[in-house]
Design an enzyme around this catalytic site. Structure first.
Site, PDB file in Angstrom:
ATOM      1  N   ASP A   1      43.390 -89.848 -10.122  1.00 46.58           N
ATOM      2  CA  ASP A   1      43.472 -90.317 -11.506  1.00 46.58           C
ATOM      3  C   ASP A   1      44.870 -90.228 -12.084  1.00 46.58           C
ATOM      4  O   ASP A   1      45.141 -90.794 -13.136  1.00 46.58           O
ATOM      5  CB  ASP A   1      42.528 -89.493 -12.393  1.00 46.58           C
TER       6      ASP A   1
ATOM      7  N   HIS B   1      41.631 -80.478  -7.869  1.00 45.94           N
ATOM      8  CA  HIS B   1      40.423 -81.114  -7.343  1.00 45.94           C
ATOM      9  C   HIS B   1      39.587 -80.035  -6.692  1.00 45.94           C
ATOM     10  O   HIS B   1      40.132 -79.116  -6.087  1.00 45.94           O
ATOM     11  CB  HIS B   1      40.794 -82.191  -6.312  1.00 45.94           C
TER      12      HIS B   1
HETATM   13  N1  ACO Z   1      45.797 -77.568 -15.003  1.00 47.90           N
HETATM   14  C1  ACO Z   1      45.986 -76.239 -15.059  1.00 47.90           C
HETATM   15  N2  ACO Z   1      45.254 -75.325 -14.391  1.00 47.90           N
HETATM   16  C2  ACO Z   1      44.269 -75.782 -13.602  1.00 47.90           C
HETATM   17  C3  ACO Z   1      44.003 -77.181 -13.471  1.00 47.90           C
HETATM   18  C4  ACO Z   1      44.810 -78.081 -14.196  1.00 47.90           C
HETATM   19  N3  ACO Z   1      44.596 -79.389 -14.111  1.00 47.90           N
HETATM   20  N4  ACO Z   1      42.965 -77.355 -12.633  1.00 47.90           N
HETATM   21  C5  ACO Z   1      42.587 -76.133 -12.235  1.00 47.90           C
HETATM   22  N5  ACO Z   1      43.372 -75.177 -12.814  1.00 47.90           N
HETATM   23  C6  ACO Z   1      43.304 -73.744 -12.593  1.00 47.90           C
HETATM   24  C7  ACO Z   1      42.117 -73.134 -13.350  1.00 47.90           C
HETATM   25  O1  ACO Z   1      42.502 -72.663 -14.631  1.00 47.90           O
HETATM   26  C8  ACO Z   1      41.726 -72.002 -12.421  1.00 47.90           C
HETATM   27  O2  ACO Z   1      42.596 -70.923 -12.648  1.00 47.90           O
HETATM   28  P1  ACO Z   1      42.070 -69.391 -12.431  1.00 47.90           P
HETATM   29  O3  ACO Z   1      41.739 -69.283 -10.967  1.00 47.90           O
HETATM   30  O4  ACO Z   1      43.241 -68.583 -12.830  1.00 47.90           O
HETATM   31  O5  ACO Z   1      40.866 -69.245 -13.308  1.00 47.90           O
HETATM   32  C9  ACO Z   1      42.022 -72.534 -11.015  1.00 47.90           C
HETATM   33  O6  ACO Z   1      43.049 -73.538 -11.202  1.00 47.90           O
HETATM   34  C10 ACO Z   1      40.815 -73.184 -10.338  1.00 47.90           C
HETATM   35  O7  ACO Z   1      40.271 -74.142 -11.245  1.00 47.90           O
HETATM   36  P2  ACO Z   1      38.720 -74.437 -11.375  1.00 47.90           P
HETATM   37  O8  ACO Z   1      38.456 -75.105 -12.675  1.00 47.90           O
HETATM   38  O9  ACO Z   1      37.954 -73.205 -11.057  1.00 47.90           O
HETATM   39  O10 ACO Z   1      38.534 -75.463 -10.180  1.00 47.90           O
HETATM   40  P3  ACO Z   1      37.363 -76.496 -10.037  1.00 47.90           P
HETATM   41  O11 ACO Z   1      37.302 -76.845  -8.599  1.00 47.90           O
HETATM   42  O12 ACO Z   1      36.121 -75.974 -10.666  1.00 47.90           O
HETATM   43  O13 ACO Z   1      37.839 -77.759 -10.927  1.00 47.90           O
HETATM   44  C11 ACO Z   1      38.800 -79.805 -11.592  1.00 47.90           C
HETATM   45  C12 ACO Z   1      38.375 -78.910 -10.413  1.00 47.90           C
HETATM   46  C13 ACO Z   1      37.620 -79.947 -12.591  1.00 47.90           C
HETATM   47  C14 ACO Z   1      39.144 -81.194 -11.088  1.00 47.90           C
HETATM   48  C15 ACO Z   1      40.013 -79.153 -12.301  1.00 47.90           C
HETATM   49  O14 ACO Z   1      41.098 -79.025 -11.403  1.00 47.90           O
HETATM   50  C16 ACO Z   1      40.452 -79.920 -13.555  1.00 47.90           C
HETATM   51  O15 ACO Z   1      39.889 -79.706 -14.636  1.00 47.90           O
HETATM   52  N6  ACO Z   1      41.445 -80.858 -13.424  1.00 47.90           N
HETATM   53  C17 ACO Z   1      41.855 -81.690 -14.513  1.00 47.90           C
HETATM   54  C18 ACO Z   1      40.878 -82.838 -14.698  1.00 47.90           C
HETATM   55  C19 ACO Z   1      40.998 -83.890 -13.629  1.00 47.90           C
HETATM   56  O16 ACO Z   1      42.089 -84.344 -13.296  1.00 47.90           O
HETATM   57  N7  ACO Z   1      39.844 -84.327 -13.108  1.00 47.90           N
HETATM   58  C20 ACO Z   1      39.777 -85.391 -12.106  1.00 47.90           C
HETATM   59  C21 ACO Z   1      39.171 -84.882 -10.862  1.00 47.90           C
HETATM   60  S1  ACO Z   1      39.252 -86.122  -9.606  1.00 47.90           S
HETATM   61  C22 ACO Z   1      37.979 -87.181  -9.938  1.00 47.90           C
HETATM   62  O17 ACO Z   1      36.986 -86.880 -10.525  1.00 47.90           O
HETATM   63  C23 ACO Z   1      38.171 -88.540  -9.488  1.00 47.90           C
END
Ligand code: ACO
Length: 424
Positions: A362, A305
């Site tokens: 979620d 998140h």
């Molecule tokens: N699985 C594996 N790796 C992940 C995940 C994941 N679910 N989420 C983040 N990471 C990693 C990224 O690859 C990144 O790695 P790096 O630093 O080596 O590049 C690091 O963690 C940070 O991730 P970002 O994408 O930069 O974080 P951001 O804050 O932009 O994204 C998000 C947050 C979009 C929710 C992301 O965690 C994700 O895509 N999660 C899966 C989708 C999801 O569950 N969304 C629901 C969100 S809650 C809601 O809307 C109600």
């Protein structure tokens, strides 16, 4: 006394005031930056940018705290139904008995949609994604309720607010029934918000609908947990659309569009699909490795998140609710076992620990929805019904804010500099 930061560029120093909220990080006031230095701040994805001030919802992502108007989400879930939580978010405090009665009555007055709007549904293919229908139909409300489009009139804003909260469950249930080839339902106003929604979703004209209190409580709780979440992508979209003085129905339609994406509200649908693809517990390590592989676009859906770097408090409630619902309904779902094992393994894995990736709301909601007989395509629709309360609360707050301006970000241009036109 206001604290100030000093920024020195090419020998010239400017002072930037540091703004203090009631809780959470302070914010550097950048409003004078461009005028004083000719520089923009650069922050794609708004990772360090507060786009507004707000007094509706507060999240402490490190501590895993979520407050609605100052009240912890756990206490709201324990003590309020969805419409009480909605009143709290919109008007700022918990309603007393009379306020609660009035609010429920007001919402009930608006649950039906204009009869002509019903014909819009028939323009959609039966296999249309219900979120596509939601975007279209909610946007189309602008064409029906001309008496609540004057955004400078506070009473019209309030009527639009009530209409949106009242009509969303009706429209969502109509979208669902349309996909099933069943008659489009009508609301029944002596039921609660959650009961009414469930009846519109699942009743058929040929049979008496039995209201199940376990299912009703679970849906009401899901509505509360999803009602607001400060400046997330869809709420920011609603605010940005509203900043141009677009009408409220169009603004909420834009929020629904933003919510649809799998990185936001669409994640619950994606979680269930992922759990089904994993299929058996022995496959979990393979998927964990895929999620950790930089060259693989796969992510563990329902994990991570932007704000929570701790367990999402809504996920904790949802996890408990999930167990209760399955137990009370006597459902044994192997998908839940995969989810619990996946959560356990991920929470012990150094990659997820270092990046502070915890289950989000979620992760468990899809499992509950399935147990309640709700198909995956409707998961995000239900999220949008609940989040409408947050969207309208935030939109109202923005419209009443004298500091409100049209949202217009700037850019760092990296394209061609000016060049002379030459035919290739
Ligand atoms: N699985 C594996 N790796 C992940 C995940 C994941 N679910 N989420 C983040 N990471 C990693 C990224 O690859 C990144 O790695 P790096 O630093 O080596 O590049 C690091 O963690 C940070 O991730 P970002 O994408 O930069 O974080 P951001 O804050 O932009 O994204 C998000 C947050 C979009 C929710 C992301 O965690 C994700 O895509 N999660 C899966 C989708 C999801 O569950 N969304 C629901 C969100 S809650 C809601 O809307 C109600």
């Amino acid at each position: 006394m206001t604290r100030k930061a000093i920024l020195t560029i090419d020998g010239k120093s400017i002072e930037l005031p540091i703004l203090q909220g009631t809780c959470g990080p302070e914010a550097l006031d950048m409003r004078g930056l461009y005028q004083e230095t000719g520089l923009f701040s650069y922050d794609p994805g708004f990772t360090s940018t507060a786009s507004c001030s707000s007094n509706i919802t507060y999240i402490d992502g490190d501590a895993g705290i979520l407050l609605y108007r100052g009240y912890p989400i756990e206490q709201i879930v324990e003590n309020c139904n969805f419409l009480e939580a909605a009143f709290l978010l919109i008007y700022g405090d918990i309603p007393n008995y009379a306020q609660k009665q009035d609010f429920e009555k007001m919402i009930n007055q608006h649950t039906m949609v204009h009869e002509q709007l019903r014909s819009f549904f028939h323009g959609f293919r039966r296999d249309a994604h219900p979120m596509a229908i939601m975007v279209g139909i909610v946007g189309a409300l602008s064409a029906f309720y001309h008496d609540s489009l004057d955004i400078d009139d506070t009473s019209q804003r309030e009527i639009a607010t009530h209409r949106l909260i009242a009509k969303m469950p009706t429209i969502a249930a109509m979208a669902f029934n349309y996909s099933k080839g069943r008659p489009l339902p009508y609301p029944q106003n002596d039921l609660t918000y959650a009961q009414n929604f469930l009846k519109m979703m699942f009743s058929v004209p040929t049979e008496q609908y039995q209201i199940n209190p376990i299912i009703t409580k679970a849906i009401d709780r899901i509505f509360i947990l999803h009602a607001d979440h400060e400046q997330n992508a869809s709420t920011s979209t609603v605010r940005l659309a509203g900043s141009s003085k677009a009408n409220p129905f169009a603004c909420i339609a834009s929020g629904i569009a933003a919510l649809w994406g799998p990185a936001h509200g669409g994640a619950n649908e994606a979680v269930l699909a992922m759990l089904k693809t994993i299929g058996t517990k022995d496959k979990i390590p393979e998927f964990i490795e895929k999620a950790k592989n930089k060259n693989d676009p796969f992510r563990l859906m329902g994990f991570g998140h932007r704000v929570y770097k701790n367990y999402d408090p809504r996920a904790r409630i949802m996890r408990q609710s999930c167990h209760e619902v399955l137990e009370q309904l006597g459902i044994h779902d192997p998908i839940l076992e995969i989810a619990i094992e996946l959560e356990r393994i991920a929470l012990e894995d150094p990659y997820f620990i270092e990046k502070k990736l915890y289950p989000n709301v979620d992760f468990y909601s899809g499992i509950i929805f399935s147990a309640l007989g709700i198909p995956p395509s409707m998961f995000t629709v239900i999220f949008s019904v609940a989040r409408t309360v947050g969207w309208v609360a935030q939109w109202n707050e923005m419209m009443a804010d004298p500091a409100q301006k049209i949202g217009r970000p700037r850019q760092l241009y990296v394209g061609n500099p000016e060049r002379k036109f030459q035919k290739p």
